[in-house]
Design a protein around this motif. Structure first.
Motif, short mmCIF file in Angstrom:
data_model
loop_
_atom_site.label_atom_id
_atom_site.label_comp_id
_atom_site.label_asym_id
_atom_site.label_seq_id
_atom_site.Cartn_x
_atom_site.Cartn_y
_atom_site.Cartn_z
N HIS A 392 0.95 -1.17 0.30
CA HIS A 392 -0.29 0.02 -0.36
C HIS A 392 0.92 1.79 -0.15
CE1 HIS A 392 -3.38 3.08 1.61
NE2 HIS A 392 -3.60 2.68 0.59
N MET A 393 0.68 1.92 -1.22
CA MET A 393 1.72 3.31 -1.32
C MET A 393 2.91 3.03 -1.21
SD MET A 393 -1.06 6.29 0.70
CE MET A 393 -1.04 5.67 2.14
N ALA A 417 -2.26 1.93 -4.66
CA ALA A 417 -1.89 3.79 -5.17
C ALA A 417 -0.64 3.27 -4.53
CB ALA A 417 -3.26 4.38 -3.74
N ASP A 479 -9.61 12.50 -1.91
CA ASP A 479 -9.34 12.02 -1.29
C ASP A 479 -9.72 13.52 0.58
OD1 ASP A 479 -7.92 10.33 -2.14
OD2 ASP A 479 -6.60 11.37 -2.61
N HIS A 533 -5.22 1.55 -9.06
CA HIS A 533 -5.01 2.94 -8.61
C HIS A 533 -6.14 4.47 -9.00
CE1 HIS A 533 -0.92 5.10 -7.03
NE2 HIS A 533 -1.54 6.55 -8.34
N ASP A 537 -4.98 10.14 -7.74
CA ASP A 537 -4.11 9.99 -7.30
C ASP A 537 -3.14 11.54 -7.15
OD1 ASP A 537 -1.80 9.56 -5.31
OD2 ASP A 537 -2.64 7.83 -5.36
N GLN A 566 -5.81 8.94 -3.80
CA GLN A 566 -4.84 7.95 -3.02
C GLN A 566 -5.73 7.03 -2.15
OE1 GLN A 566 -2.37 9.74 -0.24
NE2 GLN A 566 -0.30 9.09 -2.02
#
Length: 583
Positions: A392-393, A417, A479, A533, A537, A566
């Motif tokens: 994740h990220m 993301a 977001d 994704h 983002d 995101q």
């Protein structure tokens, strides 16, 4: 590779405005936004001298010349650290102490393998603390050591009056003038390893819910509520008067008011009411805490400890969740429920320096490989095969590193993301201003990174979590809207606090890695890859993800959600799990 030996480094000069902003931020943490803005202007101007092609495929990093300003940055960082020490000492109010009671965990060898910040402060703990060094009397130490000796065995305790096993109770003596603390010990089962012993402070369970009941149902004032809280914790009126710098007669008058409002006739009856409220609220909130993942500790061959949590059915298909910089281990209620529906067992390690996880004594470039070796040992010890990874990220860097380290155990990687290898300035320029400034700093002026990150942590610790997050998502309405929802907002805020629990070190490590070209880690892995994704983002563009997917060829499945940013893991949890199941 381009020969840079004859190319002068772009200079980022110190100036009075920048230095003034640094010092103002040291005194007023909320000025962090001004510091980032001021620093950003100078970075952008300096990087105007760098060509986009200078990054393409090169690990010979372009850096900015800080020779004229680095001594000011170092001095400012030391100033921040000294001010933080004083601020934390001053900030220990009775309310803060009640909100975070001490807790620590010992293994069968008597080593303290985990502790929270309250235990650290109250008992002067360190990574070398053991049962022998805990501040307690001989009687308590004998009881504790006797209990530790049984952690590797099945032990039958004499049942208590309610048919439950009696817990261990020991008395700890904080250094200095601190009041003695009763700690209750409970065994915590560990898969394939000896049990752990968790020591929690024996307490009435005072919390905001009790305060709300007393103030809402009995119309107690804030001052009166504090008196009740202190009485419930065993303090006398004289002690309360001294702590609050009030006359004893004033406290007696307030106590009479409390007794009248609560319709109790004595301090004993008042304390009994408080204990009843605590017991009732604990029972009514049991369902809320039941979903919390069990805390586990994995002991590595060299004696170090790896912290992790498990969620979902114990016999479910194994999936390892590698968290990012700002998400922590809270995955949201819907995701958690789906684990049971889909028979998935989620294994979520705390990465070094996050939460209460031990740090690594290695250089920053070596952290992903060290973590991959530790996680491989965890998989081998538990004999886990066919494991799918969720990166994740920032966790994407670590997911590919682990996939390359343990190809026989890892079945696939899903990045949600996730970051991609950074090979051009265009990728930086897509980022929102706040994140771009931190990314530029990490890539081009790494010596200045601790100062910028430390200032951000100070803003968070000073109660500025919402301000910090809003700046991150300033250019992503999707977001921001997600952050406005109670569940997702709480999850993100908790993740931010999880990231800075030990200061800026975790941020520093992740920032270093995510802004570089880590294509070699990707190439070393061979398993199928999913890339999920959000189109909006604000950090990694969908175009970058699609281009990254093309470099992976047939092994990659790319999915771009048009209505996500995101925060896609929290807004589209089922989509993430669907993508996982396709691997």
């Amino acid at each position: 590779m381009k020969d840079r030996s004859s190319i002068p480094l772009p200079k980022l000069n110190a100036d009075l405005e920048l230095l003034q902003t640094i010092y103002e931020t040291a005194l007023i943490p909320d000025n962090y936004d001004d510091l980032v803005d001021t620093w950003s202007v100078r970075l952008e101007n300096a990087l105007a001298q760098v060509e986009d092609t200078d990054l393409d495929g090169s690990q010979d990093m372009v850096t900015l010349d800080l020779s004229e300003s680095i001594r000011y940055l170092d001095t400012s960082l030391r100033l921040f650290e000294r001010l933080d020490t004083a601020r934390r000492l001053e900030k220990q109010t009775p309310e803060a102490e009640r909100a975070s009671l001490p807790k620590l965990v010992l293994d069968a060898a008597g080593k303290v393998v985990w502790y929270n910040s309250s235990a650290l402060r109250m008992f002067a703990l360190s990574r070398q603390s053991t049962a022998q060094t805990l501040p307690m009397d001989d009687t308590s130490r004998r009881r504790l050591e006797s209990e530790l000796a049984t952690l590797g065995q099945e032990v039958e305790r004499p049942p208590g009056p309610l048919g439950r096993h009696l817990p261990l109770v020991v008395l700890l003596h904080p250094p200095g003038d601190g009041a003695q603390v009763f700690m209750i010990g409970q065994r915590l089962a560990q898969h394939g390893q000896p049990d752990l012993l968790v020591l929690d402070q024996a307490d009435t369970g005072w919390n905001e819910a009790i305060e709300a009941v007393l103030q809402g149902s009995f119309a107690l004032s804030r001052a009166e509520t504090e008196i009740v809280a202190r009485l419930a914790e065993g303090e006398t009126l004289s002690q309360i008067a001294k702590a609050r710098n009030r006359q004893l007669s004033t406290l007696r008058t307030q106590l009479k008011s409390v007794l009248r409002k609560t319709q109790t006739r004595s301090q004993a009856q008042l304390v009994r009411l408080t204990l009843s409220l605590a017991s009732h609220l604990d029972a009514s909130g049991a369902d809320l805490s039941a979903s919390e993942a069990p805390f586990q500790v994995h002991t590595l061959p060299d004696g170090r400890n790896l912290h992790f949590r498990t969620m979902g059915p114990p016999q479910g298909a194994p999936v390892m969740f590698l968290h990012g910089m700002l998400d922590g281990l809270n995955i949201g209620a819907t995701f958690l429920q789906e684990l049971t529906t889909r028979n998935i067992r989620l294994i979520a390690p705390e990465r070094p320096w996050f939460g209460a996880a031990p740090g690594y004594d290695v250089d920053i470039p070596q952290v992903p490989d060290t973590l991959a070796a530790d996680l491989t040992h965890l998989l081998e010890t538990h004999d886990l095969n066919g494991v799918r990874l969720i990166g994740h990220m920032a966790g994407s860097v670590y997911s590919f590193t682990l996939a390359a380290k343990a190809p026989e155990r890892v079945r696939g990687v899903l990045n949600v993301a996730g970051g991609v290898p950074i090979r051009s300035l265009t990728q930086f320029r897509h980022m929102s201003p706040r994140q771009r400034t931190v990314a530029y700093t990490a890539r081009f002026t790494p010596k200045a990174l601790p100062l910028i990150l430390h200032a951000g942590v100070r803003q968070i610790e000073s109660g500025g979590v919402e301000q910090f997050v809003r700046a991150l998502y300033a250019r992503s309405p999707i977001d921001l809207a997600a952050f406005e929802t109670p569940e997702i907002g709480t999850t993100i805020a908790d993740g931010v606090r999880f990231a800075v629990a030990q200061g800026y070190r975790a941020f520093e490590i992740d920032s270093y890695h995510v802004v570089r070209d880590w294509s070699a880690r990707v190439a070393a892995s061979k398993c199928p890859v999913g890339l999920l994704h959000g189109r909006h983002d604000p950090v990694v563009s969908a175009a970058s993800v699609e281009a990254f997917g093309r470099t992976l060829g047939a092994r990659a499945q790319v999915q771009i959600a048009e209505d996500a940013g995101q925060t896609i893991l929290f807004t589209h949890p089922r989509m993430a799990l669907d993508a996982l199941e396709r691997l």
